[in-house]
Write a protein that holds these residues in place. Structure first.
Motif, PDB file in Angstrom:
ATOM      1  N   ALA B  44       9.640 -16.136 -61.567  1.00 35.54           N
ATOM      2  CA  ALA B  44      10.321 -15.082 -60.820  1.00 35.54           C
ATOM      3  C   ALA B  44      10.580 -13.845 -61.672  1.00 35.54           C
ATOM      4  O   ALA B  44      10.586 -12.738 -61.168  1.00 35.54           O
ATOM      5  N   LEU B  45      10.776 -14.029 -62.976  1.00 34.36           N
ATOM      6  CA  LEU B  45      11.062 -12.860 -63.809  1.00 34.36           C
ATOM      7  C   LEU B  45       9.852 -11.951 -63.871  1.00 34.36           C
ATOM      8  O   LEU B  45       9.950 -10.751 -63.660  1.00 34.36           O
ATOM      9  N   SER B  46       8.685 -12.530 -64.132  1.00 30.32           N
ATOM     10  CA  SER B  46       7.527 -11.667 -64.314  1.00 30.32           C
ATOM     11  C   SER B  46       6.984 -11.175 -62.971  1.00 30.32           C
ATOM     12  O   SER B  46       6.126 -10.309 -62.952  1.00 30.32           O
ATOM     13  N   ALA B  47       7.477 -11.709 -61.861  1.00 28.88           N
ATOM     14  CA  ALA B  47       6.999 -11.236 -60.567  1.00 28.88           C
ATOM     15  C   ALA B  47       7.825 -10.060 -60.053  1.00 28.88           C
ATOM     16  O   ALA B  47       7.524  -9.497 -59.012  1.00 28.88           O
ATOM     17  N   LEU B  48       8.881  -9.683 -60.783  1.00 27.43           N
ATOM     18  CA  LEU B  48       9.680  -8.523 -60.382  1.00 27.43           C
ATOM     19  C   LEU B  48       9.385  -7.368 -61.337  1.00 27.43           C
ATOM     20  O   LEU B  48       9.300  -7.559 -62.545  1.00 27.43           O
ATOM     21  N   ASN B  49       9.246  -6.196 -60.775  1.00 24.23           N
ATOM     22  CA  ASN B  49       8.949  -5.012 -61.582  1.00 24.23           C
ATOM     23  C   ASN B  49      10.174  -4.625 -62.419  1.00 24.23           C
ATOM     24  O   ASN B  49      11.220  -4.295 -61.871  1.00 24.23           O
ATOM     25  N   VAL B  54      16.157  -4.136 -57.983  1.00 24.52           N
ATOM     26  CA  VAL B  54      15.781  -5.236 -57.106  1.00 24.52           C
ATOM     27  C   VAL B  54      15.827  -4.772 -55.649  1.00 24.52           C
ATOM     28  O   VAL B  54      14.931  -5.054 -54.860  1.00 24.52           O
ATOM     29  N   GLY B  55      16.873  -4.001 -55.321  1.00 22.21           N
ATOM     30  CA  GLY B  55      17.025  -3.527 -53.945  1.00 22.21           C
ATOM     31  C   GLY B  55      15.834  -2.698 -53.497  1.00 22.21           C
ATOM     32  O   GLY B  55      15.320  -2.887 -52.394  1.00 22.21           O
ATOM     33  N   VAL B  78      20.363  -5.186 -48.686  1.00 26.47           N
ATOM     34  CA  VAL B  78      21.651  -5.834 -48.948  1.00 26.47           C
ATOM     35  C   VAL B  78      21.800  -7.073 -48.072  1.00 26.47           C
ATOM     36  O   VAL B  78      22.163  -8.157 -48.533  1.00 26.47           O
ATOM     37  N   GLU B  79      21.448  -6.927 -46.771  1.00 26.90           N
ATOM     38  CA  GLU B  79      21.536  -8.072 -45.850  1.00 26.90           C
ATOM     39  C   GLU B  79      20.655  -9.222 -46.318  1.00 26.90           C
ATOM     40  O   GLU B  79      21.061 -10.387 -46.301  1.00 26.90           O
ATOM     41  N   LEU B  80      19.433  -8.873 -46.734  1.00 27.43           N
ATOM     42  CA  LEU B  80      18.498  -9.918 -47.154  1.00 27.43           C
ATOM     43  C   LEU B  80      18.996 -10.634 -48.408  1.00 27.43           C
ATOM     44  O   LEU B  80      18.869 -11.847 -48.530  1.00 27.43           O
ATOM     45  N   LEU B  81      19.569  -9.863 -49.325  1.00 29.17           N
ATOM     46  CA  LEU B  81      20.100 -10.481 -50.543  1.00 29.17           C
ATOM     47  C   LEU B  81      21.236 -11.433 -50.198  1.00 29.17           C
ATOM     48  O   LEU B  81      21.346 -12.521 -50.757  1.00 29.17           O
ATOM     49  N   SER B  82      22.088 -11.027 -49.257  1.00 26.61           N
ATOM     50  CA  SER B  82      23.218 -11.886 -48.924  1.00 26.61           C
ATOM     51  C   SER B  82      22.714 -13.129 -48.178  1.00 26.61           C
ATOM     52  O   SER B  82      23.232 -14.224 -48.351  1.00 26.61           O
ATOM     53  N   LEU B  83      21.647 -12.958 -47.400  1.00 22.88           N
ATOM     54  CA  LEU B  83      21.024 -14.078 -46.694  1.00 22.88           C
ATOM     55  C   LEU B  83      20.506 -15.142 -47.664  1.00 22.88           C
ATOM     56  O   LEU B  83      20.539 -16.336 -47.392  1.00 22.88           O
ATOM     57  N   THR B  84      20.021 -14.684 -48.824  1.00 17.49           N
ATOM     58  CA  THR B  84      19.497 -15.636 -49.801  1.00 17.49           C
ATOM     59  C   THR B  84      20.604 -16.139 -50.723  1.00 17.49           C
ATOM     60  O   THR B  84      20.325 -16.808 -51.709  1.00 17.49           O
ATOM     61  N   GLY B  85      21.849 -15.791 -50.396  1.00 18.77           N
ATOM     62  CA  GLY B  85      22.965 -16.384 -51.123  1.00 18.77           C
ATOM     63  C   GLY B  85      23.281 -15.723 -52.440  1.00 18.77           C
ATOM     64  O   GLY B  85      23.820 -16.365 -53.343  1.00 18.77           O
ATOM     65  N   ILE B  86      22.957 -14.446 -52.587  1.00 16.87           N
ATOM     66  CA  ILE B  86      23.330 -13.749 -53.816  1.00 16.87           C
ATOM     67  C   ILE B  86      24.726 -13.152 -53.645  1.00 16.87           C
ATOM     68  O   ILE B  86      24.962 -12.406 -52.697  1.00 16.87           O
ATOM     69  N   ARG B 105      16.860 -14.386 -59.581  1.00 15.14           N
ATOM     70  CA  ARG B 105      15.553 -13.733 -59.471  1.00 15.14           C
ATOM     71  C   ARG B 105      14.713 -14.408 -58.403  1.00 15.14           C
ATOM     72  O   ARG B 105      14.051 -13.741 -57.611  1.00 15.14           O
ATOM     73  N   GLN B 106      14.766 -15.754 -58.406  1.00 21.68           N
ATOM     74  CA  GLN B 106      13.990 -16.474 -57.404  1.00 21.68           C
ATOM     75  C   GLN B 106      14.507 -16.134 -56.008  1.00 21.68           C
ATOM     76  O   GLN B 106      13.734 -15.945 -55.076  1.00 21.68           O
ATOM     77  N   ARG B 107      15.821 -16.019 -55.864  1.00 26.50           N
ATOM     78  CA  ARG B 107      16.397 -15.639 -54.572  1.00 26.50           C
ATOM     79  C   ARG B 107      15.958 -14.228 -54.185  1.00 26.50           C
ATOM     80  O   ARG B 107      15.655 -13.955 -53.020  1.00 26.50           O
ATOM     81  N   ALA B 108      15.918 -13.331 -55.167  1.00 30.85           N
ATOM     82  CA  ALA B 108      15.472 -11.956 -54.888  1.00 30.85           C
ATOM     83  C   ALA B 108      14.029 -11.959 -54.412  1.00 30.85           C
ATOM     84  O   ALA B 108      13.674 -11.251 -53.464  1.00 30.85           O
TER      85      ALA B 108
END
Lengths: 305, 271
Positions: B44-49, B54-55, B78-86, B105-108
């Motif tokens: 997950a770390l290397s898959a994020l720029n 993140v947003g 923001v909604e999606l992040l909260s949906l994934t439990g962040i 990161r995996q949740r993101a």
């Protein structure tokens, strides 16, 4: 961020101070200015009087302290020859150097960065080969020779531009091209290799997996991540160019800082040499600091360290 | 998803619903990514720029595919992040990947993948880089999001526990070949392929305390030196001459699904 700024300021101050000290010592090794200012048949008494006037017969530590004290308030004295204040001489030459540096860097960036990116994207393709060949050729040609070659072809042969001098925009074109050819190879090759390092990263593939158009993937994701080394190199080149491209300015008789420095060294015009070095050192420090900040704006990871 | 390197050989057919993906024009295929099919990868770390918040990485999917305005897209992020439990998603949207922990990161990544509510989520070893408790949380999250969005998940994993937890059907592969396919319950209860069986036996078990862990002898082959006939034959306890000569055809399993083995272990009762 603030700590970085403070650290850079302290380092910068040290750099400027060392530059001032080294020039102070070196110019005094270069010989006695009175032997150039006065005619050969001048007597030793006449020379002594002049030394007294110029303050050169005081002890070196005393001269050094006076010099530093004056430099701290921006006073670098007057030229030995026309008694013009050093600051005003530098300010007269500076715009020419800045215009030349700006034009040549803009020209180099305009070609080197897009070509470097395309070379990396289509690795081993036609553009890549072209960039490699141009880069090697450009890096192998000394700039004074490129300058002479351009004069020969475009000024003498085709009569398109003036051969030398400062003044109109037409005068700018050949020296700017010469310097751009000098900067292009390292810039294009660094852009290319930096892009090649970023392209295989998984976040680039992840961007494609998100359905981002390829142009956006290259332009946003790859370019932004690959920009840090390129910015650092650019800062270095700007620093070099504001110090005056001595050879190019000489070939084109461009009234810039580099040429001013060379003439003043030859004439043992101590105050002018010291003043030029001081202003260039300060400029260099500011450019480096700006680059450090720019790099942190591009790469947030460095920002939080 | 069309991400294979140039010159890769792709055989067979890929159907998404009724659409043949390989027959699509490149542009249409690119639009498919994110919209109908999403990917979450193992690291997950290397898959994020690292250079973008993140947003923004979530919002950009909505901006590019749907033409949503930036502000609106960020609100949706923001909604999606909260949906994934962040926790504290409205602050977290403006953070950079290096400020996130591994599980976050995996949740993101999951939030990015879900932005357009795709039909299919490809999860390529989504839990390998995570520790055991976070792994369990991510699997629970994936299961609940699957219900909520009514999507399918294609889970690629070595982790039989994750399969048992999340999957309905399982396809066991060895050296790029399908070995056995069927309902998870049936395949786990009565594996008919020797590889499936060996794989299940090599799992650590709570009821065999103190016993040595079973292992499959040998090592997996590199793609260039896969054995002739059945690829698993050099390491198989049941291999005969016929296994060295030809790849076994897929035959029906007794409890549904298919198995590709000359000596399918029908009579074996695995307990």
């Amino acid at each position: 961020m603030i700590r970085v700024f403070l650290r850079q300021s302290v380092l910068g101050l040290l750099v400027v101070l060392s530059a001032l000290t080294v020039t102070f010592v070196l110019v005094r090794f270069s010989g006695d200015p009175t032997s150039i200012i006065l005619p050969q048949e001048a007597t030793e008494e006449q020379r002594e009087v002049l030394r007294q006037q110029l303050g050169l017969n005081e002890s070196l530590p005393a001269q050094y302290l006076t010099y530093l004290g004056n430099a701290a308030v921006g006073n670098f004295g007057r030229s030995y020859f026309d008694s013009e204040a050093v600051t005003s001489i530098v300010i007269r030459h500076l715009p020419n150097t800045l215009v030349l540096a700006g034009a040549s860097l803009a020209l180099a960036c305009l070609f080197a960065i897009p070509l470097g990116v395309l070379a990396a994207v289509w690795r081993d393709g036609v553009i890549d080969r072209f960039v490699q060949v141009v880069a090697v050729t450009g890096a192998s040609m000394p700039s004074f020779w490129v300058g002479l070659l351009l004069i020969q072809i475009f000024a003498v042969g085709l009569n398109l531009f003036p051969t030398y001098g400062t003044g109109s925009p037409a005068h700018l074109i050949l020296p700017a091209i010469t310097l751009a050819i000098y900067v292009f190879p390292s810039l294009a090759r660094l852009t290319r290799s930096s892009m090649l390092e970023v392209l295989p990263q998984s976040y680039v593939m992840a961007a494609r997996a998100k359905g981002m158009p390829e142009a956006r993937v290259i332009g946003r994701t790859v370019l932004r991540n690959g920009m840090v080394p390129v910015l650092a190199l650019l800062a270095l080149e700007i620093g070099n160019l504001i110090g005056g491209a001595v050879l190019t300015e000489t070939v084109f008789a461009w009234e810039g800082i580099g040429r001013l420095a060379i003439t003043s060294i030859q004439r043992r015009d101590f105050p002018v040499v010291q003043g030029v070095v001081a202003y260039v050192a300060v400029g260099f420090v500011f450019v480096t600091m700006a680059a450090e900040i720019a790099i942190r704006l591009v790469n947030p990871k460095l920002r939080h360290k | 998803m069309g991400l294979q390197p140039k010159g890769a050989t792709v055989r067979g057919q890929i159907l998404l619903g009724k659409d043949d993906i390989q027959a699509m024009a490149p542009r249409a295929r690119r639009r498919l990514n994110g919209q109908r099919v999403s990917l979450i990868s193992q690291d997950a770390l290397s898959a994020l720029n690292p250079c973008t918040t993140v947003g923004y990485q979530i919002a950009e999917v909505l901006m590019v595919h749907r033409g949503v305005a930036k502000q609106e897209a960020m609100a949706r992020a923001v909604e999606l992040l909260s949906l994934t439990g962040i926790p504290a998603p409205s602050e977290r949207v403006n953070h950079y990947p290096h400020q996130f922990s591994g599980g976050m990161r995996q949740r993101a990544l999951i939030a990015i993948a879900l932005a357009l509510e795709p039909e299919l989520l490809i999860a390529d070893e989504p839990t390998t880089a995570l520790d055991a408790t976070i792994k369990a949380q991510i699997l629970t999250l994936l299961a609940s999001l699957r219900e909520r969005f009514g999507m399918s998940i294609l889970l690629i994993t070595h982790d039989m526990g994750a399969v048992a937890r999340l999957a309905d059907r399982v396809l066991v592969m060895y050296a790029g070949q399908a070995m056995e396919v069927g309902d998870v319950a049936s395949v786990f209860a009565r594996p008919e392929h020797p590889y499936t069986r060996a794989l299940l036996e090599s799992m650590p078990r709570l009821d065999k305390h103190g016993a040595l862990l079973e292992a499959i002898p040998g090592t997996p082959p590199s793609p260039s030196e896969v054995a002739h006939g059945c690829p698993f034959q050099p390491r198989c306890a049941f291999a005969g001459d016929i296994c060295r000569e030809q790849m076994p055809p897929a035959v029906e399993r007794s409890n549904g699904g298919h198995v590709a083995c000359h000596f399918a272990l029908r009579e074996m009762n695995y307990a």
